[in-house]
Design a protein around this motif. Structure first.
Motif, mmCIF file in Angstrom:
data_model
loop_
_atom_site.group_PDB
_atom_site.id
_atom_site.type_symbol
_atom_site.label_atom_id
_atom_site.label_comp_id
_atom_site.label_asym_id
_atom_site.label_seq_id
_atom_site.Cartn_x
_atom_site.Cartn_y
_atom_site.Cartn_z
ATOM 1 N N ALA A 96 -10.658 -6.162 -1.078
ATOM 2 C CA ALA A 96 -11.077 -5.703 -2.384
ATOM 3 C C ALA A 96 -10.058 -4.411 -2.697
ATOM 4 O O ALA A 96 -10.068 -4.121 -3.818
ATOM 5 C CB ALA A 96 -12.374 -5.267 -1.913
ATOM 6 N N ARG A 97 -9.583 -3.741 -1.680
ATOM 7 C CA ARG A 97 -8.821 -2.578 -1.677
ATOM 8 C C ARG A 97 -7.612 -3.103 -2.542
ATOM 9 O O ARG A 97 -6.949 -2.602 -3.498
ATOM 10 C CB ARG A 97 -8.321 -1.991 -0.603
ATOM 11 C CG ARG A 97 -7.473 -0.759 -0.560
ATOM 12 C CD ARG A 97 -7.123 -0.351 0.902
ATOM 13 N NE ARG A 97 -5.992 -1.136 1.394
ATOM 14 C CZ ARG A 97 -4.803 -1.104 1.223
ATOM 15 N NH1 ARG A 97 -4.188 -0.483 0.132
ATOM 16 N NH2 ARG A 97 -4.046 -2.052 1.671
ATOM 17 N N CYS A 109 -7.213 -5.797 -4.267
ATOM 18 C CA CYS A 109 -7.153 -6.169 -5.915
ATOM 19 C C CYS A 109 -7.501 -4.881 -6.492
ATOM 20 O O CYS A 109 -7.122 -4.998 -7.618
ATOM 21 C CB CYS A 109 -8.759 -6.887 -5.640
ATOM 22 S SG CYS A 109 -8.459 -8.672 -5.051
ATOM 23 N N GLU A 110 -8.368 -3.965 -6.176
ATOM 24 C CA GLU A 110 -8.228 -2.804 -7.124
ATOM 25 C C GLU A 110 -6.781 -2.098 -7.354
ATOM 26 O O GLU A 110 -6.926 -1.710 -8.405
ATOM 27 C CB GLU A 110 -9.177 -1.790 -6.115
ATOM 28 C CG GLU A 110 -9.336 -0.470 -6.987
ATOM 29 C CD GLU A 110 -10.360 0.607 -6.409
ATOM 30 O OE1 GLU A 110 -10.740 1.680 -6.914
ATOM 31 O OE2 GLU A 110 -10.785 0.355 -5.024
ATOM 32 N N ASN A 111 -6.208 -2.105 -6.280
ATOM 33 C CA ASN A 111 -4.576 -1.699 -6.390
ATOM 34 C C ASN A 111 -3.918 -2.379 -7.719
ATOM 35 O O ASN A 111 -3.112 -1.737 -8.352
ATOM 36 C CB ASN A 111 -3.968 -1.595 -5.190
ATOM 37 C CG ASN A 111 -4.573 -0.530 -4.303
ATOM 38 O OD1 ASN A 111 -5.262 0.394 -4.517
ATOM 39 N ND2 ASN A 111 -3.953 -0.791 -3.033
ATOM 40 N N ARG A 152 -5.508 -4.162 -10.101
ATOM 41 C CA ARG A 152 -6.546 -4.320 -10.897
ATOM 42 C C ARG A 152 -6.824 -5.770 -11.118
ATOM 43 O O ARG A 152 -6.850 -6.329 -12.408
ATOM 44 C CB ARG A 152 -5.729 -3.686 -12.404
ATOM 45 C CG ARG A 152 -5.513 -2.164 -12.135
ATOM 46 C CD ARG A 152 -4.971 -1.483 -13.581
ATOM 47 N NE ARG A 152 -4.540 -0.283 -13.390
ATOM 48 C CZ ARG A 152 -5.422 0.619 -13.161
ATOM 49 N NH1 ARG A 152 -6.766 0.833 -13.159
ATOM 50 N NH2 ARG A 152 -4.911 1.970 -13.282
ATOM 51 N N SER A 200 -17.382 -4.908 -4.858
ATOM 52 C CA SER A 200 -17.316 -5.921 -5.735
ATOM 53 C C SER A 200 -17.026 -5.148 -7.310
ATOM 54 O O SER A 200 -17.615 -4.221 -7.517
ATOM 55 C CB SER A 200 -18.456 -6.948 -5.994
ATOM 56 O OG SER A 200 -18.629 -7.591 -5.015
ATOM 57 N N THR A 201 -16.274 -5.669 -8.012
ATOM 58 C CA THR A 201 -16.156 -5.125 -9.444
ATOM 59 C C THR A 201 -16.514 -5.992 -10.382
ATOM 60 O O THR A 201 -16.882 -5.826 -11.403
ATOM 61 C CB THR A 201 -14.387 -4.902 -9.651
ATOM 62 O OG1 THR A 201 -13.853 -6.098 -9.583
ATOM 63 C CG2 THR A 201 -14.028 -3.925 -8.879
#
Length: 215
Positions: A93-94, A96-98, A100, A112-113
């Motif tokens: 998750a981290r 993926c956030e980095n 985007r 989750s986004t």
């Protein structure tokens, strides 16, 4: 969990690379949903269910027979974590956030986004129900209830309306005329009386409607 007002969207994944991490029953359902929408599915897991093994053997899924690596996110349109390893899920998750990349961590709304709704499909008609991760079972029960009332005929109706939309756009340039036609084609209370056996007579009424003068 903090109450969220989600912005509902429908994402095109046709021909796009989507990553699923995990090889159990939940991953199997996520893979099936992505494939139904034409995604190119990459599956990362050293262990698979028999159904996932069958899909891999058929060449319908790209399988990386190992644990997740950061490079697996290269070129990915969205990612789904379906493992029981909480630390791994958090790390994915981290990452993926980095990058985007939209990510869904099964059973962990906070990481989750996006959320995968409980879906009713009738041809091109797609109805999604989500509780924002609060109660997937409630979403499923609502879907089961609605499925009793929304039959296959609604898929046929949707396809017909798509063709009709093109005809109306080509024939009428005035937006106000288009609006009036659509209000006549789909009046309030229409769905309470719509039945498959009445489709032909309804189509005839629609044809007469768009053929009549609208000056």
């Amino acid at each position: 969990m903090e109450q969220l007002n989600l912005y509902p969207v429908a994402i095109k994944v046709q021909g796009r690379r989507c990553l699923v991490v995990g090889g159990g029953n939940v991953a199997e359902r996520k893979v099936a949903g992505l494939q139904e929408c034409g995604a190119e599915v990459v599956l990362v897991s050293p262990e698979l269910t028999p159904e996932l093994e069958r899909l891999v053997a058929s060449g319908r899924v790209i399988h990386l027979n190992r644990e997740f690596e950061e490079g697996d996110l290269e070129g990915v349109h969205l990612a789904i974590c379906a493992t029981d390893n909480k630390a791994l899920n958090r790390e994915i998750a981290r990452l993926c956030e980095n990058r985007r990349i939209p990510v869904n961590v099964v059973d962990n709304p906070e990481l989750s986004t996006f959320f995968v709704p409980s879906v009713i499909r009738r041809g091109p008609l797609c109805i999604g129900i989500t509780t924002g991760g609060n109660s997937p079972l409630l979403a499923r029960r609502l879907r089961e209830e609605l499925e009793e009332h929304i039959g296959p005929e609604f898929g046929e109706l949707t396809l017909f309306l798509g063709k009709l939309r093109q005809i109306i756009q080509e024939r009428f340039s005035d937006p106000e005329k288009r609006r009036k036609i659509w209000e006549k084609v789909l009046p309030p209370g229409f769905f309470a009386h719509f039945q498959k056996e009445k489709m032909n007579s309804w189509r005839k009424q629609v044809e007469e409607c768009i053929s009549s003068p609208w000056e």
